[in-house]
Design an enzyme around this catalytic site. Sequence first.
Site, PDB file in Angstrom:
ATOM      1  N   LEU A  33       0.648  -1.424   0.002  1.00 18.29           N
ATOM      2  CA  LEU A  33       0.096  -0.046  -0.081  1.00 18.29           C
ATOM      3  C   LEU A  33       0.988   1.357  -0.012  1.00 18.29           C
ATOM      4  CD1 LEU A  33      -2.809  -1.047   2.662  1.00 18.29           C
ATOM      5  CD2 LEU A  33      -2.719  -1.393   0.051  1.00 18.29           C
ATOM      6  N   HIS A  34       0.257   2.347  -0.793  1.00 20.70           N
ATOM      7  CA  HIS A  34       0.858   3.621  -0.614  1.00 20.70           C
ATOM      8  C   HIS A  34      -0.102   4.759  -0.582  1.00 20.70           C
ATOM      9  CE1 HIS A  34      -0.507   3.684  -4.905  1.00 20.70           C
ATOM     10  NE2 HIS A  34       0.190   2.318  -4.988  1.00 20.70           N
ATOM     11  N   HIS A  37      -3.399   4.105  -2.674  1.00 24.39           N
ATOM     12  CA  HIS A  37      -4.376   3.345  -1.984  1.00 24.39           C
ATOM     13  C   HIS A  37      -5.001   4.040  -0.809  1.00 24.39           C
ATOM     14  CE1 HIS A  37      -1.468   0.096  -3.536  1.00 24.39           C
ATOM     15  NE2 HIS A  37      -2.610  -0.105  -4.208  1.00 24.39           N
ATOM     16  N   GLN A 149      -8.152   6.312 -10.700  1.00 24.95           N
ATOM     17  CA  GLN A 149      -8.150   6.800 -11.835  1.00 24.95           C
ATOM     18  C   GLN A 149      -7.058   6.253 -12.514  1.00 24.95           C
ATOM     19  OE1 GLN A 149      -9.808   9.383 -13.952  1.00 24.95           O
ATOM     20  NE2 GLN A 149      -8.215   9.159 -15.463  1.00 24.95           N
ATOM     21  N   LYS A 150      -6.062   6.086 -11.880  1.00 25.98           N
ATOM     22  CA  LYS A 150      -4.668   5.382 -12.370  1.00 25.98           C
ATOM     23  C   LYS A 150      -4.696   4.231 -13.150  1.00 25.98           C
ATOM     24  CE  LYS A 150      -0.262   3.227 -11.819  1.00 25.98           C
ATOM     25  NZ  LYS A 150      -0.947   1.934 -11.279  1.00 25.98           N
ATOM     26  N   ARG A 188       4.524  -1.215  -7.792  1.00 22.77           N
ATOM     27  CA  ARG A 188       5.626  -1.661  -8.708  1.00 22.77           C
ATOM     28  C   ARG A 188       6.915  -0.768  -8.443  1.00 22.77           C
ATOM     29  NH1 ARG A 188       1.246  -3.699 -11.835  1.00 22.77           N
ATOM     30  NH2 ARG A 188       1.462  -6.026 -12.027  1.00 22.77           N
TER      31      ARG A 188
END
Length: 281
Positions: A33-34, A37, A149-150, A188
């Site tokens: 998670l970042h 998220h 949206q990414k 990633r």
Amino acid sequence: MHVFREIAPLQAHLKQYRISSSSLGFVPTMGALHQGHLSLIRASRRECALTICSIYVNPSQFNNKDDFEKYPRPMDRDLELLKEAGCDIAFCPENTEMYNGSAVYLKFDFGPMGETLEGQFRPGHFSGVALVVAKLFHIVEPDFAYFGQKDFQQFRIISHLVKELKFNIILRCIATVREKDGLAMSSRNIRLSPEQRRDAPALFQALMQVKNGLLEGKGLDQLTRKAKAFCKENRIDVDYLTLADVHGLMALDKFSPDQQSILLIAGKLGDVRLIDNLPVN
Ligand code: AMP
């Protein structure tokens, strides 16, 4: 925060909230998670009484075994972050719980929208995404579900899934969270070497160059050629850089201010493949 690894106890827990008819917001993730998220968690918390996040690296959506195996899985850290963000429930199932040990995955076919862009470079990817999201929606039965949206093509595919399978769920698409240099946050990114990390913002810069050029009235072909060359100078091997209609995601061969359009890009830095997109108008 309650943490569940199995479906039955999760559903028993959720039952009490359904009786009190509190709204339930759901954020499906693959973990690592970042802030991207966590912005979905925050959006859910603003709108819903209860927020549940799933962390599950779904094997059926990976067409590359190596990518699946190398996908980061920092579970303890993820649970800490969810707790800090005020998430109420985490659902972290094992493969056996999600797929009953079945060797064959059910298939979804989304027609042209599933075959273009990511679908062309990752055959079977959206079928796997739709399968796991449908399973999770059945298990959790949320009122709202939050997506980024990414992964815009994924959002469109899931919207289609919800409509066709008559899920009674409201979908929200949340703006892409970026690093200071413009790179879209992604699980990633931690696999990038320091040099690749320095090159990676070129993906977003390429999108900006094309968008600005289009709005100044320059031609799409020339702009995309230049932007791809720019990515190459930054050691990014571009799979596609496409202008598409924002609704059906079909490729456009020229920009028209009257048609809502979006630029989408995918590129590889070594063996790390990243995607990004930018609405034009
Ligand atoms: P993933 O864990 O990559 O499957 O992503 C889980 C959800 O988080 C998806 O709906 C993604 O679109 C969303 N997401 C991933 N990265 C970002 C980001 N940088 N900003 C906003 N949402 C994101």
